[in-house]
Design an enzyme around this catalytic site. Sequence first.
Site, mmCIF file in Angstrom:
data_model
loop_
_atom_site.group_PDB
_atom_site.id
_atom_site.type_symbol
_atom_site.label_atom_id
_atom_site.label_comp_id
_atom_site.label_asym_id
_atom_site.label_seq_id
_atom_site.Cartn_x
_atom_site.Cartn_y
_atom_site.Cartn_z
ATOM 1 N N GLN A 1 28.068 50.489 25.993
ATOM 2 C CA GLN A 1 27.323 49.260 25.727
ATOM 3 C C GLN A 1 25.808 49.460 25.740
ATOM 4 O OE1 GLN A 1 30.006 46.935 28.634
ATOM 5 N NE2 GLN A 1 29.481 45.404 27.095
ATOM 6 N N TRP B 1 26.340 41.297 36.020
ATOM 7 C CA TRP B 1 26.519 41.799 34.664
ATOM 8 C C TRP B 1 25.608 40.991 33.772
ATOM 9 C CZ3 TRP B 1 28.778 45.986 32.623
ATOM 10 C CH2 TRP B 1 28.729 46.078 31.229
ATOM 11 N N ASN C 1 37.555 50.518 34.895
ATOM 12 C CA ASN C 1 37.068 49.164 34.721
ATOM 13 C C ASN C 1 38.125 48.319 34.002
ATOM 14 O OD1 ASN C 1 34.877 47.039 34.563
ATOM 15 N ND2 ASN C 1 35.463 47.179 32.413
ATOM 16 N N GLU C 2 38.579 47.268 34.636
ATOM 17 C CA GLU C 2 39.408 46.245 33.990
ATOM 18 C C GLU C 2 40.551 46.803 33.137
ATOM 19 O OE1 GLU C 2 36.976 43.534 31.739
ATOM 20 O OE2 GLU C 2 35.917 42.830 33.516
ATOM 21 N N ARG D 1 25.606 49.952 39.271
ATOM 22 C CA ARG D 1 26.910 50.353 38.740
ATOM 23 C C ARG D 1 26.739 50.681 37.266
ATOM 24 N NH1 ARG D 1 31.570 46.917 36.442
ATOM 25 N NH2 ARG D 1 33.251 48.444 36.361
ATOM 26 N N TYR E 1 34.580 36.094 35.888
ATOM 27 C CA TYR E 1 33.848 35.316 34.884
ATOM 28 C C TYR E 1 34.233 33.843 34.906
ATOM 29 C CZ TYR E 1 31.693 39.557 33.302
ATOM 30 O OH TYR E 1 30.935 40.700 33.284
ATOM 31 N N HIS F 1 35.092 53.172 31.468
ATOM 32 C CA HIS F 1 34.811 51.805 31.011
ATOM 33 C C HIS F 1 35.114 51.765 29.504
ATOM 34 C CE1 HIS F 1 32.423 47.977 32.154
ATOM 35 N NE2 HIS F 1 32.891 47.768 30.940
ATOM 36 N N GLU G 1 28.028 43.873 23.147
ATOM 37 C CA GLU G 1 29.122 43.114 23.767
ATOM 38 C C GLU G 1 30.410 43.279 22.933
ATOM 39 O OE1 GLU G 1 29.775 41.814 26.660
ATOM 40 O OE2 GLU G 1 31.620 40.856 26.021
ATOM 41 N N TRP G 2 30.878 44.520 22.835
ATOM 42 C CA TRP G 2 32.178 44.839 22.242
ATOM 43 C C TRP G 2 32.397 44.155 20.896
ATOM 44 C CZ3 TRP G 2 33.003 48.982 24.853
ATOM 45 C CH2 TRP G 2 32.695 49.059 26.198
ATOM 46 N N ASN H 1 35.748 41.809 39.025
ATOM 47 C CA ASN H 1 34.901 41.198 38.009
ATOM 48 C C ASN H 1 35.379 39.771 37.813
ATOM 49 O OD1 ASN H 1 33.837 43.731 37.772
ATOM 50 N ND2 ASN H 1 34.568 44.109 35.682
ATOM 51 N N GLU I 1 31.180 42.767 38.825
ATOM 52 C CA GLU I 1 30.568 42.087 37.673
ATOM 53 C C GLU I 1 30.687 40.592 37.869
ATOM 54 O OE1 GLU I 1 32.019 43.025 33.697
ATOM 55 O OE2 GLU I 1 32.087 45.156 34.187
HETATM 56 C C1 PNW Z 1 33.925 42.553 30.972
HETATM 57 N N1 PNW Z 1 37.824 37.880 28.864
HETATM 58 O O1 PNW Z 1 34.870 42.385 29.965
HETATM 59 C C2 PNW Z 1 33.509 43.979 30.798
HETATM 60 O O2 PNW Z 1 33.742 44.792 31.925
HETATM 61 C C3 PNW Z 1 32.135 44.152 30.274
HETATM 62 O O3 PNW Z 1 32.038 45.397 29.619
HETATM 63 C C4 PNW Z 1 31.772 43.000 29.364
HETATM 64 O O4 PNW Z 1 30.554 43.192 28.692
HETATM 65 C C5 PNW Z 1 31.731 41.751 30.224
HETATM 66 O O5 PNW Z 1 32.959 41.562 30.898
HETATM 67 C C6 PNW Z 1 31.399 40.478 29.458
HETATM 68 O O6 PNW Z 1 32.396 40.196 28.504
HETATM 69 C C7 PNW Z 1 35.564 41.226 29.735
HETATM 70 O O7 PNW Z 1 38.018 37.563 27.666
HETATM 71 C C8 PNW Z 1 35.953 40.964 28.438
HETATM 72 O O8 PNW Z 1 38.314 37.186 29.783
HETATM 73 C C9 PNW Z 1 36.696 39.861 28.152
HETATM 74 C C10 PNW Z 1 37.061 38.988 29.169
HETATM 75 C C11 PNW Z 1 36.673 39.254 30.472
HETATM 76 C C12 PNW Z 1 35.922 40.366 30.742
#
Ligand code: PNW
Length: 429
Positions: free
Chosen positions: A12, A384, A157-158, A69, A284, A113, A391-392, A282, A344
């Site tokens: 990233q 984060w 990671n995840e 990190r 969100y 990651h 962002e992917w 992590n 995160e």
């Molecule tokens: C994380 N969702 O990914 C990643 O660890 C990071 O690389 C990324 O940039 C960050 O969160 C923000 O997106 C996620 O859809 C991707 O629930 C998708 C989800 C959650 C986390």
Amino acid sequence: MFLWGTATASYQIEGAAHEDGKGPSIWDTFTHEPGRIRDGHTGDVACDHYHRWPEDVALIKDAGLNAYRFSIAWPRVLPTGRGPVNQAGLDFYDRLVDALCEQGIVPAPTLFHWDLPQALEEEGGWLNRDTSAYFADYAAVVADRLSDRVKMWITLNEPFIHMVFGYALGIHAPGKALFLDALPAAHHQLLGHGLAVQALRGHGAEQVLITNNCTPVWPASGSAEDLAAADAYDTLHNRLFNDPLFLGTYPDFSAYGMGSLDFVRAGDLETIAQPLDGLGINYYNPTRISGPGGGAGLPFEDAGITGYPTTAFGWPVVPDGLRELLVTLKSRYGTALPPIYITENGCSYDGVDDQERITFLDGHIAALRQAQAEGVDVRGYFVWSLLDNFEWAEGYSQRFGLVHVDFDTQKRTPKASYRWLKEFLAQQG
Ligand code: PNW
């Protein structure tokens, strides 16, 4: 010492996709396939962190953060995933770790990651059981070089997002849409984690963690159908990745018709359930689940959350979800749960006067404090992200940084949230 940090990931931010002997990763391949990424963006240059890292370390230091990190790109170290070591790739992380240590910043590298060496993808990627062993070999190579200075390591990671987006839905690299046939990618990542824990400990690591992204699951209603659906989703998202670590078993999938785990071999669960020194979480947002509406053949459906503010990404802002998640983990795993590090937490908003991000961080730190008051052992919080970055699937359209990046000039501009965090940390002392 409580760790106040920020987090990034190699693909990233680094750029330098083909420099100094780095091999291609599945993200180099995926981003160059038409139609995969919004606006055709790639991580070829990203934040050019590979060349600008001294400036980025200075930004971490100047904020008053005491931890960082980052992730290590497997194909920088082992261009074909196994076999010959690329010393120039290791040298990059060696210099970075030296600079962090000089500034008194705790380095917390993540070994994977999502940027798997493309050569391993040619052999099946995480669907291939052998990838687990290659991952442990790679972990040993990196630890040999860095564990004199790096005390804290994060294996994966995840693994949930990597399995679902990468192998089940095809939104992320390697772009496979296998639906429930993606489950071996979960198991082989977890097996790789367990083997890597052993390798890391054998090569000087003091603290080893894994990072899971977890979500509180809210049933859309009290109906039996919605409750069962929420339980099924919780099983797939949270329990599939935490139960084997802390209970030494996989949750029972058969009840939900979500496939069997017949690729699990004798001894695997013992390997996966190695004792850990921490769990990276992590967080969100929560997820609201209703019964299946037909469609994908899964026993649940995302019902969406309304009634909360949303980020520029459209994700609901629910600070108390962090407290709820932490308390739930503690009641689920009890004394088997190691100390927790929030590896995160953050949000996407545009602009440098990002008052919404300040509100977001303030609310989530308060929720963390509340969880601590309710008895959860939380020892770190990583925002984060340091920089706006790739962002992917969303390319550069979602800006998660404390620091704004102009992707034409690579100019870094600290946002209002960066100054707020600096002030907050100064007050903590
Ligand atoms: C994380 N969702 O990914 C990643 O660890 C990071 O690389 C990324 O940039 C960050 O969160 C923000 O997106 C996620 O859809 C991707 O629930 C998708 C989800 C959650 C986390």
